[in-house]
Scaffold this active site. Structure first.
Site, PDB file in Angstrom:
ATOM      1  N   ARG A   1       0.820  -1.237   0.000  1.00 52.32           N
ATOM      2  CA  ARG A   1       0.000   0.000   0.000  1.00 52.32           C
ATOM      3  C   ARG A   1       0.848   1.278   0.000  1.00 52.32           C
ATOM      4  O   ARG A   1       0.471   2.289   0.599  1.00 52.32           O
ATOM      5  CB  ARG A   1      -0.973   0.045   1.195  1.00 52.32           C
ATOM      6  CG  ARG A   1      -1.947  -1.084   1.240  1.00 52.32           C
ATOM      7  CD  ARG A   1      -3.003  -1.054   0.143  1.00 52.32           C
ATOM      8  NE  ARG A   1      -3.776  -2.262   0.242  1.00 52.32           N
ATOM      9  CZ  ARG A   1      -3.470  -3.395  -0.400  1.00 52.32           C
ATOM     10  NH1 ARG A   1      -2.435  -3.451  -1.235  1.00 52.32           N
ATOM     11  NH2 ARG A   1      -4.220  -4.460  -0.259  1.00 52.32           N
TER      12      ARG A   1
ATOM     13  N   SER B   1     -10.291  -0.094   4.183  1.00 54.43           N
ATOM     14  CA  SER B   1      -9.412  -0.410   5.319  1.00 54.43           C
ATOM     15  C   SER B   1      -8.770   0.870   5.819  1.00 54.43           C
ATOM     16  O   SER B   1      -8.145   1.597   5.054  1.00 54.43           O
ATOM     17  CB  SER B   1      -8.322  -1.391   4.898  1.00 54.43           C
ATOM     18  OG  SER B   1      -8.909  -2.623   4.584  1.00 54.43           O
TER      19      SER B   1
ATOM     20  N   GLU C   1      -3.787   3.782   6.588  1.00 47.68           N
ATOM     21  CA  GLU C   1      -3.765   3.498   5.144  1.00 47.68           C
ATOM     22  C   GLU C   1      -4.538   4.604   4.414  1.00 47.68           C
ATOM     23  O   GLU C   1      -4.157   5.061   3.347  1.00 47.68           O
ATOM     24  CB  GLU C   1      -4.409   2.128   4.860  1.00 47.68           C
ATOM     25  CG  GLU C   1      -4.499   1.799   3.374  1.00 47.68           C
ATOM     26  CD  GLU C   1      -4.944   0.366   3.102  1.00 47.68           C
ATOM     27  OE1 GLU C   1      -4.613  -0.533   3.910  1.00 47.68           O
ATOM     28  OE2 GLU C   1      -5.614   0.148   2.084  1.00 47.68           O
TER      29      GLU C   1
HETATM   30  C1  LIG Z   1     -15.620  -0.224   0.393  1.00 44.97           C
HETATM   31  C2  LIG Z   1     -14.151  -0.054   0.087  1.00 44.97           C
HETATM   32  C3  LIG Z   1     -13.375  -1.166  -0.149  1.00 44.97           C
HETATM   33  C4  LIG Z   1     -12.010  -1.030  -0.431  1.00 44.97           C
HETATM   34  N1  LIG Z   1     -11.263  -2.155  -0.677  1.00 44.97           N
HETATM   35  C5  LIG Z   1      -9.960  -2.026  -1.015  1.00 44.97           C
HETATM   36  C6  LIG Z   1      -9.156  -3.167  -1.317  1.00 44.97           C
HETATM   37  O1  LIG Z   1      -9.615  -4.299  -1.283  1.00 44.97           O
HETATM   38  N2  LIG Z   1      -7.877  -2.990  -1.643  1.00 44.97           N
HETATM   39  C7  LIG Z   1      -7.304  -1.762  -1.695  1.00 44.97           C
HETATM   40  O2  LIG Z   1      -6.120  -1.649  -2.032  1.00 44.97           O
HETATM   41  N3  LIG Z   1      -8.029  -0.655  -1.410  1.00 44.97           N
HETATM   42  C8  LIG Z   1      -9.334  -0.750  -1.069  1.00 44.97           C
HETATM   43  N4  LIG Z   1     -10.057   0.367  -0.776  1.00 44.97           N
HETATM   44  C9  LIG Z   1      -9.396   1.692  -0.751  1.00 44.97           C
HETATM   45  C10 LIG Z   1      -9.403   2.430  -2.076  1.00 44.97           C
HETATM   46  O3  LIG Z   1     -10.460   1.998  -2.907  1.00 44.97           O
HETATM   47  C11 LIG Z   1      -8.068   2.285  -2.827  1.00 44.97           C
HETATM   48  O4  LIG Z   1      -7.000   2.808  -2.066  1.00 44.97           O
HETATM   49  C12 LIG Z   1      -8.088   2.970  -4.186  1.00 44.97           C
HETATM   50  O5  LIG Z   1      -6.937   2.602  -4.912  1.00 44.97           O
HETATM   51  C13 LIG Z   1      -8.154   4.501  -4.081  1.00 44.97           C
HETATM   52  O6  LIG Z   1      -8.438   5.032  -5.360  1.00 44.97           O
HETATM   53  P1  LIG Z   1      -9.206   6.422  -5.525  1.00 44.97           P
HETATM   54  O7  LIG Z   1      -9.297   6.717  -6.979  1.00 44.97           O
HETATM   55  O8  LIG Z   1     -10.483   6.396  -4.793  1.00 44.97           O
HETATM   56  O9  LIG Z   1      -8.170   7.408  -4.826  1.00 44.97           O
HETATM   57  P2  LIG Z   1      -8.445   8.524  -3.721  1.00 44.97           P
HETATM   58  O10 LIG Z   1      -9.068   7.917  -2.522  1.00 44.97           O
HETATM   59  O11 LIG Z   1      -9.146   9.680  -4.331  1.00 44.97           O
HETATM   60  O12 LIG Z   1      -6.945   8.937  -3.373  1.00 44.97           O
HETATM   61  C14 LIG Z   1      -6.107   8.039  -2.665  1.00 44.97           C
HETATM   62  C15 LIG Z   1      -4.656   8.504  -2.795  1.00 44.97           C
HETATM   63  O13 LIG Z   1      -4.240   8.383  -4.143  1.00 44.97           O
HETATM   64  C16 LIG Z   1      -3.792   9.617  -4.637  1.00 44.97           C
HETATM   65  N5  LIG Z   1      -4.196   9.702  -6.052  1.00 44.97           N
HETATM   66  C17 LIG Z   1      -5.433   9.569  -6.585  1.00 44.97           C
HETATM   67  N6  LIG Z   1      -5.383   9.718  -7.926  1.00 44.97           N
HETATM   68  C18 LIG Z   1      -4.088   9.961  -8.225  1.00 44.97           C
HETATM   69  C19 LIG Z   1      -3.386  10.204  -9.442  1.00 44.97           C
HETATM   70  N7  LIG Z   1      -4.007  10.267 -10.632  1.00 44.97           N
HETATM   71  N8  LIG Z   1      -2.041  10.394  -9.392  1.00 44.97           N
HETATM   72  C20 LIG Z   1      -1.376  10.358  -8.206  1.00 44.97           C
HETATM   73  N9  LIG Z   1      -1.984  10.137  -7.029  1.00 44.97           N
HETATM   74  C21 LIG Z   1      -3.324   9.932  -7.040  1.00 44.97           C
HETATM   75  C22 LIG Z   1      -4.476  10.671  -3.782  1.00 44.97           C
HETATM   76  O14 LIG Z   1      -3.738  11.889  -3.756  1.00 44.97           O
HETATM   77  C23 LIG Z   1      -4.466   9.985  -2.424  1.00 44.97           C
HETATM   78  O15 LIG Z   1      -3.197  10.102  -1.817  1.00 44.97           O
HETATM   79  C24 LIG Z   1     -11.416   0.255  -0.483  1.00 44.97           C
HETATM   80  C25 LIG Z   1     -12.228   1.394  -0.258  1.00 44.97           C
HETATM   81  C26 LIG Z   1     -13.582   1.245   0.020  1.00 44.97           C
HETATM   82  C27 LIG Z   1     -14.410   2.471   0.249  1.00 44.97           C
END
Ligand SMILES: Cc1cc2nc3c(=O)[nH]c(=O)nc-3n(C[C@H](O)[C@H](O)[C@H](O)COP(=O)(O)OP(=O)(O)OC[C@H]3O[C@@H](n4cnc5c(N)ncnc54)[C@H](O)[C@@H]3O)c2cc1C
Length: 297
Positions: free
Chosen positions: A169, A218, A288
């Site tokens: 992560r 998480s 995380e």
């Molecule tokens: C119900 C639920 C279940 C989940 N299950 C999992 C799982 O099984 N495994 C897992 O790994 N995660 C899980 N997550 C967490 C989340 O979905 C992941 O971390 C996902 O990759 C975040 O993507 P996002 O587009 O929503 O990013 P955001 O939440 O908008 O941002 C997260 C981080 O990424 C950065 N970021 C976003 N876009 C970019 C970009 N284009 N360039 C550089 N940095 C960027 C942001 O600045 C921030 O630091 C879960 C979340 C929820 C709500």
């Protein structure tokens, strides 16, 4: 005065960010920028005075936006970063704004195995690249060939998997880089078998995680040798509340906005959990979920 006559994307002042996140909390972005495409993003960053902070948000599924909002510019990628193509040799190229689930589906349709773990992650590809998103035995680092991005100076850069310095992560690529595209390597597979694996992931998620709640997934990383949820449970935190924020009863490494919580409720609840776990097991949980912006003054 800053002038950007060739800017094509949209700039919005005081854009509320709560509605762009899963938790539905937090204040506004001082300015929200939605670039038209990669050259537009590069042009903007090149001309934006270096002292103005820039924060990128994806689908907000791993974010707490603090109640005082985000100073400077929040960047959100949209349609211009939404292409997805299957390429020769079981490869999938996807823009950073493509939801992970769409990449999983496109891979399945193109008979590409190895990307179905993305089915269960509710973010977009930019977030998967930054978080090394993973689930069900697969991680972004296992399938990444290269990532493209734009740095704070507006330079377009390409990163190999090694350049990304991935650990659990965590991505070691420079913090200022906004990822714009990824190229993934899968392997040849049977579409029906891949679809079945994806269905299984969906079922398992629905049974074990509060995926219909206002949550951030998480909350804490699993410390080496431990499961975060077990430590939280052992510390007696299942169901604990601060204001309208609650530790999920279904999965106690998830925090939930039960309706009307503030960012400070959620963050304080997380810190309370950390303190209790430290007391009961001596383990220091590491967030995380990313917390961005400032507290309300
Ligand atoms: C119900 C639920 C279940 C989940 N299950 C999992 C799982 O099984 N495994 C897992 O790994 N995660 C899980 N997550 C967490 C989340 O979905 C992941 O971390 C996902 O990759 C975040 O993507 P996002 O587009 O929503 O990013 P955001 O939440 O908008 O941002 C997260 C981080 O990424 C950065 N970021 C976003 N876009 C970019 C970009 N284009 N360039 C550089 N940095 C960027 C942001 O600045 C921030 O630091 C879960 C979340 C929820 C709500």
């Amino acid at each position: 005065m800053v002038q950007m006559p060739r800017l094509r994307g949209r700039l919005i002042a005081n854009q509320p960010l709560a509605e762009l996140t899963w938790f539905r909390v937090g204040g506004p972005a001082q300015v929200l920028f939605m670039p038209e495409d990669e050259p537009d993003l590069s042009y903007f960053l090149m001309h934006l005075p270096p002292e103005i902070p820039v924060t990128v948000i994806g689908l907000g599924s791993n974010l707490i936006v603090r109640d005082g909002g985000v100073p400077g510019v929040a960047v959100r990628l949209g349609r211009g970063f939404g292409d997805i193509t299957a390429e020769e040799g079981s490869r999938i190229r996807a823009g950073a704004a493509v939801p992970d689930v769409k990449v999983a589906r496109a891979a399945q349709e193109a008979a590409v195995a190895g990307l179905s773990f993305l089915r269960g992650i509710p973010g977009a590809i930019g977030g998967a690249l930054r978080m090394n998103g993973g689930a069900y035995g697969g991680e972004t680092k296992d399938v990444l060939v290269t990532a493209r991005g734009v740095d704070r100076g507006g330079r377009i850069r390409t990163f190999t998997k090694a350049d990304m310095q991935y650990t659990y992560r965590h991505c070691g690529a420079p913090e200022d880089v906004i990822f714009t595209e990824a190229l993934f390597q899968g392997m040849s597979g049977d579409p029906a078998a891949i679809a079945a694996a994806m269905d299984k992931i969906t079922e398992s998620r629905e049974a074990t995680q509060p995926i219909k709640s206002r949550t951030g997934g998480s909350t804490f990383k699993n410390p080496p040798g431990h499961k975060a949820w077990q430590l939280i449970d052992a510390a007696g935190c299942r169901g604990l509340t601060v204001g309208a924020a609650q530790v999920s009863v279904l999965h106690c490494n998830f925090l939930i906005n039960q309706g009307g919580a503030s960012a400070v409720d959620i963050e304080s609840l997380g810190e309370t959990v950390r303190a209790r776990v430290r007391e009961t097991s001596g383990v220091d949980l590491e967030w995380e979920i990313k917390r961005i912006g400032v507290d309300r003054s």
